[in-house]
Write an enzyme that holds these catalytic residues in place. Structure first.
Site, short mmCIF file in Angstrom:
data_model
loop_
_atom_site.label_atom_id
_atom_site.label_comp_id
_atom_site.label_asym_id
_atom_site.label_seq_id
_atom_site.Cartn_x
_atom_site.Cartn_y
_atom_site.Cartn_z
N GLY A 120 0.76 -7.44 17.07
CA GLY A 120 -0.59 -7.56 16.24
C GLY A 120 -0.67 -7.02 14.97
O GLY A 120 -1.38 -7.43 14.10
N ALA B 190 17.24 6.35 22.03
CA ALA B 190 16.85 5.37 21.10
C ALA B 190 16.68 5.94 19.67
O ALA B 190 16.83 7.13 19.49
CB ALA B 190 15.68 4.79 21.41
N ARG C 214 6.59 14.01 20.80
CA ARG C 214 6.03 12.88 19.98
C ARG C 214 4.84 13.45 19.18
O ARG C 214 3.95 13.42 19.78
CB ARG C 214 6.11 11.74 20.49
CG ARG C 214 7.43 11.14 21.07
CD ARG C 214 8.51 11.00 19.77
NE ARG C 214 9.72 10.16 20.44
CZ ARG C 214 10.55 9.86 19.43
NH1 ARG C 214 10.65 10.17 18.25
NH2 ARG C 214 11.61 9.18 20.02
N ILE D 116 0.78 -1.03 0.04
CA ILE D 116 -0.05 0.10 -0.04
C ILE D 116 0.70 1.46 -0.12
O ILE D 116 0.50 2.39 -0.59
CB ILE D 116 -0.99 -0.03 1.21
CG1 ILE D 116 -1.93 -1.22 1.42
CG2 ILE D 116 -1.78 1.17 1.09
CD1 ILE D 116 -2.73 -1.64 0.12
N GLU E 180 -3.57 -6.24 8.24
CA GLU E 180 -2.87 -5.02 7.64
C GLU E 180 -1.38 -4.95 8.92
O GLU E 180 -1.53 -5.18 9.84
CB GLU E 180 -3.74 -3.72 8.02
CG GLU E 180 -4.98 -3.69 7.29
CD GLU E 180 -5.90 -2.89 7.67
OE1 GLU E 180 -5.76 -2.12 8.73
OE2 GLU E 180 -6.95 -2.51 7.03
N GLU F 43 18.54 16.77 12.70
CA GLU F 43 18.00 18.28 12.54
C GLU F 43 16.60 18.34 12.83
O GLU F 43 16.32 19.60 13.25
CB GLU F 43 18.53 18.66 10.86
CG GLU F 43 17.57 17.81 10.13
CD GLU F 43 17.92 18.28 8.60
OE1 GLU F 43 16.99 18.48 7.64
OE2 GLU F 43 19.30 18.85 8.38
N GLU G 21 21.95 11.79 21.03
CA GLU G 21 20.94 12.30 22.10
C GLU G 21 21.34 12.79 23.32
O GLU G 21 20.60 13.66 24.21
CB GLU G 21 19.73 11.31 22.39
CG GLU G 21 19.19 10.91 20.87
CD GLU G 21 17.76 9.78 21.06
OE1 GLU G 21 17.46 9.49 21.96
OE2 GLU G 21 17.19 9.74 19.88
#
Length: 184
Positions: A117, A78, A66, A16, A40, A140, A98
């Protein structure tokens, strides 16, 4: 259904979307009972996360906005593993970008899946000890606040539902165990 452990056989895959860090596909699968279903699936680039010990009872974390959850999150350092990059090299790069530290004492723990899932998103978790200053330029598009907090304080934040990022919750629980076991 006699065997709940039977594999779902993929009959057809429709792509997709293909992006920089993720792809979306729809698989048609044959179920163990010979019926068909659609799955999916988000294919996500491999990631790494690190429990970076800053002394005997503190770890380095970051606070960042976020967009997907429209909120600031407290997280262990991370990031994504670049093509042909070893995960331990990715961890060391992410720490430098970081939190401004590196380590020659980095140990792989295990992989965690964020939501198996619907996605193969996998993060390899590491522990880093004996940190030393080493700064790389952050990406950046990253605006990160660097924080060093006691593991006990972070553990309380987990128990009070103030930290909800799954890799970070797992990282804090592991940090707490390491301190309690005296294996730091």
């Amino acid at each position: 259904m006699d065997d709940i452990n039977s594999i779902q056989t993929t009959i057809k895959t429709d792509r997709i979307y293909e992006g920089r860090i993720l792809n979306l596909r729809v698989d048609t699968v044959e179920m163990p009972d010979k019926k068909y279903a659609k799955r999916e699936i988000v294919e996500h680039q491999k990631g790494v996360g690190v429990i970076a010990f800053d002394g005997n009872d503190k770890i380095r974390i970051v606070k960042q906005y976020r967009k997907a959850v429209d909120s600031f999150m407290l997280e262990i350092p991370a990031g994504l593993v670049d093509a042909n990059e070893d995960p331990i090299d990715a961890v060391k790069r992410e720490m430098q970008e970081e939190i401004g530290y590196d380590s020659n004492d980095v140990t792989y723990l295990f992989d965690v899946y964020s939501s198996p899932g619907f996605t193969n998103s996998r993060t390899s978790l590491f522990v880093a000890k004996n940190l030393f200053k080493s700064q790389l330029e952050p990406d950046e598009d990253e605006f990160i606040e660097k924080i060093s907090l006691k593991v006990d304080d972070l553990y309380e934040k987990v128990l009070n539902y103030e930290i909800s990022d799954s890799k970070t919750v797992i990282g804090i629980l592991i940090a707490k165990k390491i301190i309690n076991d005296g294996t730091l």
